[in-house]
Design a protein around this motif. Structure first.
Motif, PDB file in Angstrom:
ATOM      1  N   THR A 174       0.821  -1.204   0.000  1.00 27.36           N
ATOM      2  CA  THR A 174       0.000   0.000   0.000  1.00 27.36           C
ATOM      3  C   THR A 174       0.859   1.259   0.000  1.00 27.36           C
ATOM      4  O   THR A 174       2.010   1.237   0.446  1.00 27.36           O
ATOM      5  CB  THR A 174      -0.925   0.043   1.231  1.00 27.36           C
ATOM      6  OG1 THR A 174      -0.132   0.125   2.422  1.00 27.36           O
ATOM      7  CG2 THR A 174      -1.820  -1.181   1.294  1.00 27.36           C
ATOM      8  N   VAL A 175       0.271   2.343  -0.500  1.00 28.67           N
ATOM      9  CA  VAL A 175       0.888   3.664  -0.457  1.00 28.67           C
ATOM     10  C   VAL A 175      -0.175   4.688  -0.095  1.00 28.67           C
ATOM     11  O   VAL A 175      -1.373   4.456  -0.281  1.00 28.67           O
ATOM     12  CB  VAL A 175       1.552   4.063  -1.801  1.00 28.67           C
ATOM     13  CG1 VAL A 175       2.707   3.127  -2.140  1.00 28.67           C
ATOM     14  CG2 VAL A 175       0.539   4.099  -2.932  1.00 28.67           C
ATOM     15  N   ALA A 176       0.272   5.827   0.389  1.00 30.30           N
ATOM     16  CA  ALA A 176      -0.631   6.935   0.697  1.00 30.30           C
ATOM     17  C   ALA A 176      -0.991   7.661  -0.595  1.00 30.30           C
ATOM     18  O   ALA A 176      -0.235   7.614  -1.579  1.00 30.30           O
ATOM     19  CB  ALA A 176       0.050   7.898   1.667  1.00 30.30           C
ATOM     20  N   PRO A 177      -2.111   8.367  -0.627  1.00 29.69           N
ATOM     21  CA  PRO A 177      -2.564   9.054  -1.843  1.00 29.69           C
ATOM     22  C   PRO A 177      -1.574  10.087  -2.393  1.00 29.69           C
ATOM     23  O   PRO A 177      -1.537  10.315  -3.593  1.00 29.69           O
ATOM     24  CB  PRO A 177      -3.865   9.747  -1.416  1.00 29.69           C
ATOM     25  CG  PRO A 177      -4.307   9.034  -0.200  1.00 29.69           C
ATOM     26  CD  PRO A 177      -3.091   8.487   0.461  1.00 29.69           C
ATOM     27  N   ASP A 178      -0.768  10.676  -1.540  1.00 34.78           N
ATOM     28  CA  ASP A 178       0.179  11.699  -1.995  1.00 34.78           C
ATOM     29  C   ASP A 178       1.541  11.151  -2.397  1.00 34.78           C
ATOM     30  O   ASP A 178       2.438  11.920  -2.742  1.00 34.78           O
ATOM     31  CB  ASP A 178       0.339  12.774  -0.914  1.00 34.78           C
ATOM     32  CG  ASP A 178      -0.932  13.600  -0.762  1.00 34.78           C
ATOM     33  OD1 ASP A 178      -1.626  13.817  -1.780  1.00 34.78           O
ATOM     34  OD2 ASP A 178      -1.239  14.011   0.371  1.00 34.78           O
ATOM     35  N   THR A 179       1.707   9.845  -2.392  1.00 40.31           N
ATOM     36  CA  THR A 179       2.972   9.230  -2.807  1.00 40.31           C
ATOM     37  C   THR A 179       3.206   9.521  -4.280  1.00 40.31           C
ATOM     38  O   THR A 179       2.301   9.379  -5.105  1.00 40.31           O
ATOM     39  CB  THR A 179       2.933   7.704  -2.573  1.00 40.31           C
ATOM     40  OG1 THR A 179       2.609   7.450  -1.207  1.00 40.31           O
ATOM     41  CG2 THR A 179       4.260   7.071  -2.926  1.00 40.31           C
ATOM     42  N   ASP A 180       4.430   9.923  -4.615  1.00 40.77           N
ATOM     43  CA  ASP A 180       4.717  10.270  -6.013  1.00 40.77           C
ATOM     44  C   ASP A 180       4.882   9.013  -6.866  1.00 40.77           C
ATOM     45  O   ASP A 180       5.170   7.929  -6.357  1.00 40.77           O
ATOM     46  CB  ASP A 180       5.958  11.158  -6.098  1.00 40.77           C
ATOM     47  CG  ASP A 180       7.217  10.417  -5.685  1.00 40.77           C
ATOM     48  OD1 ASP A 180       7.791   9.725  -6.537  1.00 40.77           O
ATOM     49  OD2 ASP A 180       7.614  10.548  -4.503  1.00 40.77           O
ATOM     50  N   LEU A 181       4.675   9.183  -8.167  1.00 38.41           N
ATOM     51  CA  LEU A 181       4.696   8.044  -9.096  1.00 38.41           C
ATOM     52  C   LEU A 181       6.051   7.366  -9.175  1.00 38.41           C
ATOM     53  O   LEU A 181       6.128   6.151  -9.353  1.00 38.41           O
ATOM     54  CB  LEU A 181       4.253   8.488 -10.487  1.00 38.41           C
ATOM     55  CG  LEU A 181       2.837   9.042 -10.605  1.00 38.41           C
ATOM     56  CD1 LEU A 181       2.477   9.242 -12.065  1.00 38.41           C
ATOM     57  CD2 LEU A 181       1.831   8.173  -9.908  1.00 38.41           C
ATOM     58  N   SER A 240       0.781  -4.126  -9.185  1.00 38.48           N
ATOM     59  CA  SER A 240      -0.221  -3.197  -8.674  1.00 38.48           C
ATOM     60  C   SER A 240       0.064  -2.873  -7.220  1.00 38.48           C
ATOM     61  O   SER A 240       0.683  -3.658  -6.504  1.00 38.48           O
ATOM     62  CB  SER A 240      -1.635  -3.775  -8.816  1.00 38.48           C
ATOM     63  OG  SER A 240      -1.779  -4.924  -8.013  1.00 38.48           O
ATOM     64  N   VAL A 241      -0.417  -1.701  -6.829  1.00 37.36           N
ATOM     65  CA  VAL A 241      -0.279  -1.223  -5.457  1.00 37.36           C
ATOM     66  C   VAL A 241      -1.630  -0.635  -5.058  1.00 37.36           C
ATOM     67  O   VAL A 241      -2.294   0.023  -5.874  1.00 37.36           O
ATOM     68  CB  VAL A 241       0.834  -0.151  -5.364  1.00 37.36           C
ATOM     69  CG1 VAL A 241       0.861   0.510  -4.007  1.00 37.36           C
ATOM     70  CG2 VAL A 241       2.195  -0.751  -5.685  1.00 37.36           C
ATOM     71  N   LEU A 242      -2.021  -0.860  -3.825  1.00 35.53           N
ATOM     72  CA  LEU A 242      -3.261  -0.297  -3.319  1.00 35.53           C
ATOM     73  C   LEU A 242      -2.993   1.073  -2.707  1.00 35.53           C
ATOM     74  O   LEU A 242      -1.988   1.267  -2.024  1.00 35.53           O
ATOM     75  CB  LEU A 242      -3.883  -1.222  -2.278  1.00 35.53           C
ATOM     76  CG  LEU A 242      -4.199  -2.639  -2.776  1.00 35.53           C
ATOM     77  CD1 LEU A 242      -4.777  -3.477  -1.645  1.00 35.53           C
ATOM     78  CD2 LEU A 242      -5.144  -2.602  -3.949  1.00 35.53           C
ATOM     79  N   VAL A 243      -3.887   2.002  -2.966  1.00 35.80           N
ATOM     80  CA  VAL A 243      -3.792   3.345  -2.405  1.00 35.80           C
ATOM     81  C   VAL A 243      -4.742   3.370  -1.216  1.00 35.80           C
ATOM     82  O   VAL A 243      -5.937   3.067  -1.360  1.00 35.80           O
ATOM     83  CB  VAL A 243      -4.165   4.416  -3.450  1.00 35.80           C
ATOM     84  CG1 VAL A 243      -4.018   5.809  -2.859  1.00 35.80           C
ATOM     85  CG2 VAL A 243      -3.292   4.260  -4.703  1.00 35.80           C
ATOM     86  N   THR A 244      -4.209   3.700  -0.036  1.00 36.33           N
ATOM     87  CA  THR A 244      -5.004   3.651   1.183  1.00 36.33           C
ATOM     88  C   THR A 244      -4.975   4.975   1.923  1.00 36.33           C
ATOM     89  O   THR A 244      -4.013   5.740   1.829  1.00 36.33           O
ATOM     90  CB  THR A 244      -4.519   2.540   2.132  1.00 36.33           C
ATOM     91  OG1 THR A 244      -3.163   2.788   2.486  1.00 36.33           O
ATOM     92  CG2 THR A 244      -4.636   1.170   1.492  1.00 36.33           C
ATOM     93  N   SER A 245      -6.032   5.201   2.664  1.00 36.17           N
ATOM     94  CA  SER A 245      -6.126   6.378   3.526  1.00 36.17           C
ATOM     95  C   SER A 245      -6.965   5.984   4.730  1.00 36.17           C
ATOM     96  O   SER A 245      -8.032   5.376   4.566  1.00 36.17           O
ATOM     97  CB  SER A 245      -6.772   7.537   2.774  1.00 36.17           C
ATOM     98  OG  SER A 245      -6.852   8.681   3.588  1.00 36.17           O
ATOM     99  N   GLY A 246      -6.484   6.288   5.914  1.00 36.64           N
ATOM    100  CA  GLY A 246      -7.208   5.917   7.119  1.00 36.64           C
ATOM    101  C   GLY A 246      -7.372   4.421   7.270  1.00 36.64           C
ATOM    102  O   GLY A 246      -8.327   3.962   7.891  1.00 36.64           O
ATOM    103  N   GLY A 247      -6.491   3.642   6.683  1.00 36.35           N
ATOM    104  CA  GLY A 247      -6.548   2.191   6.775  1.00 36.35           C
ATOM    105  C   GLY A 247      -7.426   1.535   5.726  1.00 36.35           C
ATOM    106  O   GLY A 247      -7.380   0.327   5.554  1.00 36.35           O
TER     107      GLY A 247
END
Length: 138
Positions: free
Chosen positions: A15-22, A36-43
């Motif tokens: 997983t990565v946070a939404p603001d992680t750069d490409l 693939s990587v999942l984009v997560t926020s607040g778990g």
């Protein structure tokens, strides 16, 4: 006996946070040999980004990959399955939605990803997709 998603998925979820750069996302995929990587926020899972997304949606944009956040190119609100769901239900869902990867979520938290390749390798290891999916990454 019915086969479960947990038997076929790849985990744990990356997983990565939404603001992680490409650029960071691309290096993570390379280093872990994943697509693939999942984009997560607040778990919780808020998006999914694939290697194809990085090229088609990311590199094709103006600007530098090191400054573009993954939240701008990921597929938002991805269709998810649970680890105890039947694998056959995951296959039907992929077919209906025309998608290749499903985040696997348990109690609202990502635990893995099941891909078309994972399912093909299990269901028909002699198929071309099954053979490709079962081989070591190059």
């Amino acid at each position: 006996m019915t086969q479960k998603v947990r038997d076929l998925m790849t985990g744990p979820a990356t997983t990565v946070a939404p603001d992680t750069d490409l650029g960071t996302v691309a290096r993570l995929m390379r280093d872990q040999a994943i697509g693939s990587v999942l984009v997560t926020s607040g778990g919780g899972t808020i998006g999914l980004v694939t290697d194809r997304d990085l090229v088609v949606r990311g590199l094709s944009r103006t600007g530098h990959p090191e400054t573009l956040p993954v939240k701008e190119i990921c597929s938002a609100d991805p269709v998810c399955v649970g680890p105890d769901d039947d694998a056959s239900a995951a296959i039907r869902l992929m077919s209906e939605k025309k998608i290749r990867r499903l985040p696997v979520v348990q109690d609202g938290r990502p635990v893995g990803v099941v891909s078309l390749g994972d399912l093909a390798a299990e269901r028909d290891e002699d198929s071309v997709l099954g053979q490709i999916s079962a081989s070591a990454p190059s």
